[in-house]
Design a protein around this motif. Structure first.
Motif, PDB file in Angstrom:
ATOM      1  N   ALA A  27     -75.682  46.874  15.296  1.00  0.00           N
ATOM      2  CA  ALA A  27     -75.524  46.073  16.513  1.00  0.00           C
ATOM      3  C   ALA A  27     -76.852  45.961  17.262  1.00  0.00           C
ATOM      4  CB  ALA A  27     -74.456  46.692  17.410  1.00  0.00           C
ATOM      5  N   THR A  28     -77.622  47.057  17.286  1.00  0.00           N
ATOM      6  CA  THR A  28     -78.939  47.027  17.926  1.00  0.00           C
ATOM      7  C   THR A  28     -79.864  46.061  17.196  1.00  0.00           C
ATOM      8  OG1 THR A  28     -78.623  49.346  18.572  1.00  0.00           O
ATOM      9  CG2 THR A  28     -80.861  48.452  18.723  1.00  0.00           C
ATOM     10  N   ASP A  29     -79.847  46.127  15.860  1.00  0.00           N
ATOM     11  CA  ASP A  29     -80.638  45.198  15.045  1.00  0.00           C
ATOM     12  C   ASP A  29     -80.290  43.749  15.366  1.00  0.00           C
ATOM     13  OD1 ASP A  29     -81.630  47.423  13.794  1.00  0.00           O
ATOM     14  OD2 ASP A  29     -80.685  47.035  11.864  1.00  0.00           O
ATOM     15  N   PHE A  30     -79.001  43.444  15.298  1.00  0.00           N
ATOM     16  CA  PHE A  30     -78.559  42.054  15.408  1.00  0.00           C
ATOM     17  C   PHE A  30     -78.890  41.466  16.778  1.00  0.00           C
ATOM     18  CE2 PHE A  30     -74.954  42.803  12.079  1.00  0.00           C
ATOM     19  CZ  PHE A  30     -75.921  42.916  11.099  1.00  0.00           C
ATOM     20  N   ALA A  31     -78.834  42.293  17.832  1.00  0.00           N
ATOM     21  CA  ALA A  31     -79.147  41.795  19.174  1.00  0.00           C
ATOM     22  C   ALA A  31     -80.591  41.295  19.242  1.00  0.00           C
ATOM     23  CB  ALA A  31     -78.915  42.895  20.204  1.00  0.00           C
ATOM     24  N   GLY A  32     -81.514  42.080  18.700  1.00  0.00           N
ATOM     25  CA  GLY A  32     -82.912  41.659  18.697  1.00  0.00           C
ATOM     26  C   GLY A  32     -83.138  40.434  17.842  1.00  0.00           C
ATOM     27  N   MET A  33     -82.454  40.355  16.712  1.00  0.00           N
ATOM     28  CA  MET A  33     -82.598  39.206  15.825  1.00  0.00           C
ATOM     29  C   MET A  33     -82.088  37.935  16.481  1.00  0.00           C
ATOM     30  SD  MET A  33     -81.471  41.080  12.265  1.00  0.00           S
ATOM     31  CE  MET A  33     -81.654  39.630  11.224  1.00  0.00           C
ATOM     32  N   VAL A  34     -80.976  38.026  17.206  1.00  0.00           N
ATOM     33  CA  VAL A  34     -80.425  36.850  17.889  1.00  0.00           C
ATOM     34  C   VAL A  34     -81.434  36.319  18.905  1.00  0.00           C
ATOM     35  CG1 VAL A  34     -78.678  36.056  19.531  1.00  0.00           C
ATOM     36  CG2 VAL A  34     -77.992  37.430  17.557  1.00  0.00           C
ATOM     37  N   LEU A  35     -82.009  37.226  19.717  1.00  0.00           N
ATOM     38  CA  LEU A  35     -82.952  36.786  20.740  1.00  0.00           C
ATOM     39  C   LEU A  35     -84.160  36.103  20.106  1.00  0.00           C
ATOM     40  CD1 LEU A  35     -83.984  36.589  23.611  1.00  0.00           C
ATOM     41  CD2 LEU A  35     -84.842  38.942  23.415  1.00  0.00           C
ATOM     42  N   ALA A  36     -84.714  36.700  19.059  1.00  0.00           N
ATOM     43  CA  ALA A  36     -85.887  36.108  18.407  1.00  0.00           C
ATOM     44  C   ALA A  36     -85.578  34.730  17.844  1.00  0.00           C
ATOM     45  CB  ALA A  36     -86.392  37.031  17.301  1.00  0.00           C
ATOM     46  N   GLN A  37     -84.398  34.559  17.273  1.00  0.00           N
ATOM     47  CA  GLN A  37     -84.040  33.257  16.695  1.00  0.00           C
ATOM     48  C   GLN A  37     -83.811  32.204  17.774  1.00  0.00           C
ATOM     49  OE1 GLN A  37     -84.260  32.554  13.379  1.00  0.00           O
ATOM     50  NE2 GLN A  37     -85.096  34.640  13.392  1.00  0.00           N
ATOM     51  N   LEU A  38     -83.340  32.642  18.942  1.00  0.00           N
ATOM     52  CA  LEU A  38     -83.183  31.684  20.042  1.00  0.00           C
ATOM     53  C   LEU A  38     -84.547  31.239  20.562  1.00  0.00           C
ATOM     54  CD1 LEU A  38     -80.221  33.295  22.044  1.00  0.00           C
ATOM     55  CD2 LEU A  38     -80.151  31.265  20.564  1.00  0.00           C
ATOM     56  N   VAL A  39     -85.529  32.121  20.499  1.00  0.00           N
ATOM     57  CA  VAL A  39     -86.885  31.770  20.944  1.00  0.00           C
ATOM     58  C   VAL A  39     -87.550  30.838  19.934  1.00  0.00           C
ATOM     59  CG1 VAL A  39     -89.200  32.682  21.424  1.00  0.00           C
ATOM     60  CG2 VAL A  39     -87.172  33.904  22.268  1.00  0.00           C
ATOM     61  N   LYS A  40     -87.439  31.175  18.649  1.00  0.00           N
ATOM     62  CA  LYS A  40     -88.104  30.389  17.613  1.00  0.00           C
ATOM     63  C   LYS A  40     -87.304  30.480  16.320  1.00  0.00           C
ATOM     64  CE  LYS A  40     -92.684  29.457  15.671  1.00  0.00           C
ATOM     65  NZ  LYS A  40     -94.115  29.854  15.701  1.00  0.00           N
ATOM     66  N   PRO A  41     -86.392  29.568  16.067  1.00  0.00           N
ATOM     67  CA  PRO A  41     -85.572  29.628  14.855  1.00  0.00           C
ATOM     68  C   PRO A  41     -86.434  29.670  13.592  1.00  0.00           C
ATOM     69  CG  PRO A  41     -84.713  27.995  16.367  1.00  0.00           C
ATOM     70  CD  PRO A  41     -86.039  28.427  16.926  1.00  0.00           C
ATOM     71  N   GLY A  42     -86.041  30.529  12.658  1.00  0.00           N
ATOM     72  CA  GLY A  42     -86.748  30.630  11.397  1.00  0.00           C
ATOM     73  C   GLY A  42     -87.826  31.684  11.356  1.00  0.00           C
ATOM     74  N   VAL A  43     -88.147  32.309  12.519  1.00  0.00           N
ATOM     75  CA  VAL A  43     -89.166  33.347  12.533  1.00  0.00           C
ATOM     76  C   VAL A  43     -88.652  34.581  11.781  1.00  0.00           C
ATOM     77  CG1 VAL A  43     -88.419  34.473  14.684  1.00  0.00           C
ATOM     78  CG2 VAL A  43     -90.839  34.500  14.050  1.00  0.00           C
ATOM     79  N   PHE A  44     -89.571  35.367  11.219  1.00  0.00           N
ATOM     80  CA  PHE A  44     -89.180  36.610  10.559  1.00  0.00           C
ATOM     81  C   PHE A  44     -88.916  37.649  11.643  1.00  0.00           C
ATOM     82  CE2 PHE A  44     -89.855  40.733   8.586  1.00  0.00           C
ATOM     83  CZ  PHE A  44     -89.180  40.607   7.380  1.00  0.00           C
ATOM     84  N   SER A  45     -87.646  37.970  11.864  1.00  0.00           N
ATOM     85  CA  SER A  45     -87.250  38.953  12.884  1.00  0.00           C
ATOM     86  C   SER A  45     -86.068  39.721  12.326  1.00  0.00           C
ATOM     87  CB  SER A  45     -86.871  38.254  14.190  1.00  0.00           C
ATOM     88  OG  SER A  45     -85.766  37.383  13.979  1.00  0.00           O
TER      89      SER A  45
END
Length: 444
Positions: free
Chosen positions: A218-236
Motif C-alpha cells: 500500500a505504501t508503494d502504490f501510494a507513491g506510484m499513483v502520485l508520480a503517475q499523476l504528475v507525469k504519466p509513464g515515468v519510472f516510479s
C-alpha cells in the motif's frame, strides 16, 4: 507541493479527510500500475555504459545510508564521514560484480543540506558506475539534479540517459511533506524514482506476513499513483520490505518469515510487471563481521537467488543497517559471483550432453584426459576469491588463514592499488561551484 499533491489526488477521485488521510479508488491504483514504466536504464558517468532495471535481471549495489563504519585500523564502530563514503565507493568501483553505488554511509559530521549534496559529489568523484541517491531535504534533490545534469551535459540529456535513481523513504502508510515534494520533483525531471519503506511486523505493521506485506505494498502504490499523476509513464516503482519484530528481544528477527515475505513481495510485483527493488540480500543484524554475519549474509544471498529482486541494495550493511563493513561488502561480492554462475543455467546442446563421448568411453570411462574436459572444466564453475580451492585447509600449499584474514588481505590490496577514473578537471570545478552555491544559500 503538498497542496498540489492533494489537488491532483482529489481530482483523480481520491477521498481525503480533514487530517490528510487519502483513500485511493481501486481503478486509479490499477491505472497507475499500468501506466508506470516497467523498466529503466541507468547510465554510468560517461553516458556510455549502462544496465537495465527490470523484472528479468538482478543488479547489486553497495549501501545504504549507514551512519557508522567499522574502522579498518581499530576494527571498532565509529561515526561515518565523507572520507568513508569515498573509500567505500572506490572499493565498490573496483569490484566487477557490483553494478552501481548508493550512499553507502552518511557524512555524519556534516548532517545538513550541504552535507547531503556533497554525498552525491563524493559518489561522482569515486566511481564511474551508475548511482542511487536519497536525502532528507528536497533542496538536496534539487541540487543533485543540477549536479547530475552538469555531468550529463544538460537536463534533457539527463532525462534521456538517467545517471541516478532517486530513493524516497516514507514511513509505512505515511508520506511526510519532503517525501511528497521529492516524488513530484523527480517525476517532473524524468528522474527514476523508487518509494520504499521497511514495515516492521509487530511494531509499525501487523505481525502477520499478509498484514505486514499489505502495508508494504500500500505504501508503494501510494507513491506510484502520485508520480503517475504528475507525469504519466515515468519510472516510479515501490520497494518496501517486510520485516518482523522478534518478540523475545524487540529487535528485527524471524529469518524464515522475512525470507518468505521477501519472496512473495517479489512474486507479486513481478506478476504486475513491476521490478521489485531493494531485496534483503547482503545485510545482517549482527553487530560486527563475525560468524553470525557470514551465516546471515550467505543465507540472504541464497534467498536472493530464489526471489530474484530487480536490485539488491544493502550489500555490506551490518548492525540492522546502522554500521557499514567493507569486509562484508567483499564477501557479498564473492557471493554475487556464485549467484550469477548459477543463473547462467545448464547448457543442453549435444556437446554438453556428451552422449557420443559417453558411448566412446563406456560405462567405466576415464574423462580426465579428454579435450572435452579441458574445454568445459571452468565453464560452469564459480571462481570464488575466498572459498573452494582458496580455502587454506583444502590445500597444503596455502597459508592457514581465517575467512576474515583472506578478505582483509584482498581488501587492503584493492585500497592500495585501485584508482577510479578521475573527473575531468573542468567538470570537477563546475560541480564544486554548484555545491558552493547551495552551501552558501544554506548558511544565509
Amino acid at each position: 507541493p503538498v497542496e498540489e499533491a492533494m489537488d491532483l489526488l482529489s481530482a483523480a477521485g481520491c477521498d481525503i479527510d480533514e487530517v490528510g488521510t487519502v483513500r485511493f479508488p481501486t481503478d486509479l491504483v490499477q491505472a497507475s500500475l499500468a501506466s508506470c514504466a516497467k523498466s529503466v536504464r541507468l547510465w554510468d558517468r560517461s553516458g556510455e555504459g549502462s544496465f537495465e532495471v527490470d523484472c528479468e535481471n538482478t543488479r547489486f549495489l553497495s549501501g545504504m545510508t549507514c551512519i557508522r563504519i567499522y574502522d579498518l585500523e581499530t576494527g571498532r564502530s565509529r561515526e561515518s564521514t565523507r572520507e568513508d563514503l569515498g573509500l567505500i565507493t572506490r572499493v565498490a568501483d573496483a569490484l566487477p560484480e557490483i553494478d552501481g553505488v548508493c550512499v553507502s554511509c552518511k557524512n555524519v559530521p556534516e548532517s545538513n543540506l550541504a552535507g547531503e549534496i556533497d554525498e552525491f559529489l563524493a559518489l561522482v568523484e569515486n566511481t564511474t558506475k551508475p548511482l542511487e541517491y536519497l536525502c532528507e531535504q528536497t533542496r538536496a534533490l534539487e541540487a543533485v539534479i543540477e549536479l547530475a545534469a552538469e555531468v550529463r551535459g544538460g537536463k534533457e540529456a539527463l532525462e534521456e540517459k538517467p545517471y541516478f535513481m532517486h530513493i524516497v523513504t516514507p514511513l509505512p502508510l505515511f508520506y511526510a511533506e519532503t517525501h511528497i515534494e521529492q516524488i513530484i520533483m523527480a517525476a517532473r525531471h524524468g528522474v527514476p524514482v523508487n518509494c520504499g519503506t521497511i514495515a516492521i511486523g509487530g511494531a509499525s505493521a501487523p505481525i502477520t506476513m499478509a498484514g505486514c506485506m499489505t502495508h508494504s505494498l500500500a505504501t508503494d502504490f501510494a507513491g506510484m499513483v502520485l508520480a503517475q499523476l504528475v507525469k504519466p509513464g515515468v519510472f516510479s516503482v515501490g520497494s518496501s520490505d517486510a520485516a518482523f519484530m522478534e518478540p523475545a528481544t524487540g529487535g528485527i528477527g524471524s529469518t524464515a518469515q522475512t525470507a518468505m515475505a521477501d519472496a512473495a513481495l517479489c512474486q507479486i510485483r513481478r506478476s504486475l510487471g513491476i521490478p521489485s527493488l531493494t531485496g534483503y540480500g547482503g545485510c545482517s543484524v549482527a553487530r560486527e563481521f563475525n560468524q553470525d554475519a557470514v551465516w546471515e549474509i550467505s543465507s540472504s544471498m541464497m534467498q536472493t537467488g530464489f526471489a530474484r529482486p530487480a536490485t539488491c541494495d544493502y550489500l555490506g550493511s551490518l548492525d540492522e543497517g546502522i554500521t557499514y563493513s567493507l569486509h562484508a561488502l567483499l564477501l557479498c561480492h564473492d557471493l554475487v559471483g556464485m549467484l550469477r554462475c548459477t543463473w547462467q543455467g545448464i547448457g543442453t546442446d549435444d556437446e554438453q550432453l556428451a552422449l557420443d563421448l559417453t558411448a566412446q568411453e563406456g560405462v567405466r570411462g576415464n574423462y580426465l584426459a579428454q579435450r572435452h574436459t579441458a574445454k568445459f572444466c571452468r565453464v560452469d564453475r564459480w571462481s570464488s576469491r575466498y572459498f573452494g580451492s582458496n580455502i587454506p585447509l583444502s590445500s597444503g600449499v596455502l597459508e592457514d588463514e581465517s575467512l576474515f584474514e583472506r578478505i582483509d588481505r584482498d581488501l587492503r590490496k584493492i585500497i592500495d592499488e585501485h584508482e577510479p577514473t578521475p573527473l575531468d578537471g573542468g567538470l570537477k570545478e563546475s560541480l564544486e561551484v554548484i555545491l558552493a552555491r547551495y552551501r552558501g544559500a544554506s548558511s544565509e
